[in-house]
Design an enzyme around this catalytic site. Sequence first.
Site, PDB file in Angstrom:
ATOM      1  N   GLU A   1       4.511  -2.088 -15.915  1.00  0.00           N
ATOM      2  CA  GLU A   1       3.975  -1.524 -17.152  1.00  0.00           C
ATOM      3  C   GLU A   1       5.025  -0.668 -17.860  1.00  0.00           C
ATOM      4  OE1 GLU A   1       0.706   0.614 -15.135  1.00  0.00           O
ATOM      5  OE2 GLU A   1       1.632   2.482 -15.827  1.00  0.00           O
TER       6      GLU A   1
ATOM      7  N   ALA B   1      -5.322   2.311  -9.461  1.00  0.00           N
ATOM      8  CA  ALA B   1      -4.401   2.970  -8.527  1.00  0.00           C
ATOM      9  C   ALA B   1      -2.976   2.986  -9.092  1.00  0.00           C
ATOM     10  CB  ALA B   1      -4.468   2.268  -7.187  1.00  0.00           C
ATOM     11  N   ARG B   2      -2.273   1.898  -8.917  1.00  0.00           N
ATOM     12  CA  ARG B   2      -0.901   1.776  -9.414  1.00  0.00           C
ATOM     13  C   ARG B   2      -0.586   0.302  -9.584  1.00  0.00           C
ATOM     14  NH1 ARG B   2      -0.570   6.112 -10.906  1.00  0.00           N
ATOM     15  NH2 ARG B   2       0.935   7.749 -10.473  1.00  0.00           N
TER      16      ARG B   2
ATOM     17  N   ARG C   1      -6.689   4.157   5.332  1.00  0.00           N
ATOM     18  CA  ARG C   1      -5.810   4.282   6.506  1.00  0.00           C
ATOM     19  C   ARG C   1      -6.510   5.064   7.607  1.00  0.00           C
ATOM     20  NH1 ARG C   1      -0.575   6.607   3.703  1.00  0.00           N
ATOM     21  NH2 ARG C   1      -2.300   7.592   2.659  1.00  0.00           N
TER      22      ARG C   1
ATOM     23  N   HIS D   1      -3.250   2.480 -18.819  1.00  0.00           N
ATOM     24  CA  HIS D   1      -3.033   3.602 -17.886  1.00  0.00           C
ATOM     25  C   HIS D   1      -3.610   4.916 -18.454  1.00  0.00           C
ATOM     26  CE1 HIS D   1      -0.252   4.991 -14.390  1.00  0.00           C
ATOM     27  NE2 HIS D   1      -1.316   5.774 -14.488  1.00  0.00           N
TER      28      HIS D   1
ATOM     29  N   GLY E   1      -9.437   8.521  -0.843  1.00  0.00           N
ATOM     30  CA  GLY E   1      -9.028   9.909  -1.070  1.00  0.00           C
ATOM     31  C   GLY E   1     -10.044  10.565  -1.995  1.00  0.00           C
ATOM     32  N   ARG E   2      -9.598  11.619  -2.675  1.00  0.00           N
ATOM     33  CA  ARG E   2     -10.525  12.390  -3.514  1.00  0.00           C
ATOM     34  C   ARG E   2     -11.141  11.546  -4.620  1.00  0.00           C
ATOM     35  NH1 ARG E   2      -5.834  16.709  -3.004  1.00  0.00           N
ATOM     36  NH2 ARG E   2      -4.767  14.741  -3.273  1.00  0.00           N
ATOM     37  N   ILE E   3     -10.316  10.699  -5.268  1.00  0.00           N
ATOM     38  CA  ILE E   3     -10.845   9.894  -6.380  1.00  0.00           C
ATOM     39  C   ILE E   3     -11.778   8.807  -5.844  1.00  0.00           C
ATOM     40  CG2 ILE E   3     -10.224   8.378  -8.316  1.00  0.00           C
ATOM     41  CD1 ILE E   3      -7.542  10.016  -8.469  1.00  0.00           C
TER      42      ILE E   3
HETATM   43  C1  8YV Z   1      -0.884   9.939 -15.250  1.00  0.00           C
HETATM   44  C2  8YV Z   1      -1.593   9.032 -12.962  1.00  0.00           C
HETATM   45  O1  8YV Z   1      -1.394   9.803 -16.525  1.00  0.00           O
HETATM   46  O2  8YV Z   1      -1.877  11.184 -12.044  1.00  0.00           O
HETATM   47  C3  8YV Z   1      -1.507  10.028 -11.865  1.00  0.00           C
HETATM   48  O3  8YV Z   1      -1.075   9.655 -10.766  1.00  0.00           O
HETATM   49  O4  8YV Z   1      -1.420   7.898 -12.759  1.00  0.00           O
HETATM   50  C4  8YV Z   1      -1.959   9.435 -14.343  1.00  0.00           C
HETATM   51  O5  8YV Z   1      -2.980  10.388 -14.283  1.00  0.00           O
HETATM   52  C5  8YV Z   1       0.476   9.269 -15.233  1.00  0.00           C
HETATM   53  O6  8YV Z   1       1.007   9.083 -13.976  1.00  0.00           O
HETATM   54  C6  8YV Z   1       1.444  10.095 -16.053  1.00  0.00           C
HETATM   55  O7  8YV Z   1       2.069  11.116 -15.351  1.00  0.00           O
END
Ligand code: 8YV
Length: 328
Positions: free
Chosen positions: A269, A239-240, A179, A287, A156-158
């Site tokens: 987390e 990512a997550r 994808r 994060h 994606g963009r990032i």
């Molecule tokens: C946030 C992030 O800091 O934008 C996102 O999806 O993961 C981070 O930039 C975090 O989700 C807090 O809202």
Amino acid sequence: MSKPKILVARAVFPEVIARLEAHFEVESNPSDETWSKAELIARLQGKEGAFTTGGDRIDAEVLAACPQLRICANMAVGYNNFDIAAMTAAGVLATNAPDVLTETTADFGFALLMATARRITESEHYLRAGKWTKWSYDMFAGSDIHGATLGILGMGRIGQGIARRGAHGFGMKVIYHNRSRLDAALEAECKAGYVGKDELLKTADHLVLVLPYSPESHHTIGAAELALMKPTATLVNIARGGIVDDAALAAALRNKTIAAAGLDVFEGEPTLHPELLMVPNVVLTPHIASATIPARLAMARLAADNLIGFFKENKPLTPLNPAVLAIK
Ligand code: 8YV
């Protein structure tokens, strides 16, 4: 006319609260307590809007308990804290905060990659512990970034921002899996070649994960995927949490199945898998990929503008389930 009532679930910039107060009756959280689901539900009573962050889960239970809620504006580009299907079914609009954090987050992805490959935090800990008594030819020898193969999972963009940095700034060969394949012009601009997932895992010297979390992407990287990677490879996750099986990753780092990892996000987390804290070949950050003041301010302003646009003219800027807008 009375102003609509909204809840701001976490502490944010005072100037953003002031902007919201010009339009809404605002209950905020200046002490930045993290509320339980029961407390979030209690505080949402009578509120038509919510300003949320990635840690505030809006699901069917919350929606059923808060029938007056009409919009949740996330101060994050990721929105796996929202059950979008349940929100749409309940007629609640969801918005996120894309674009404004793209370059900042790509910068951080690259910083984490470099810190990981060049063992920056590991060597700093060694130095601070007073262990540095002499130079030696292979002390903290890491792996090169320039000229190496950069793999990106999630384009994606990032992901595209990271590809541009690698290709144009460091002369890396960039490969990616996503994808859907980018169009030819965008691939050329990012100097990125599309490959299958297994080829990405087997070929990358440095692999950066930037894909969104969903039940389908849970444990995209587990023991089997780590086993495909080069023993000299580094893995970066911005990512997550949940995209990587952290227990499998800790084992791979301990057994040197891969050389090193850089992690900004974790399963469960802010609690970490305890073994990740035990292995030296991992750079751990809490994060913070989007954490610069300009980016965070832009994210908060965009979330606020989504609330204002929605209540003023039914025109949020970045809706995720715009079908809800048609329902009056
Ligand atoms: C946030 C992030 O800091 O934008 C996102 O999806 O993961 C981070 O930039 C975090 O989700 C807090 O809202």
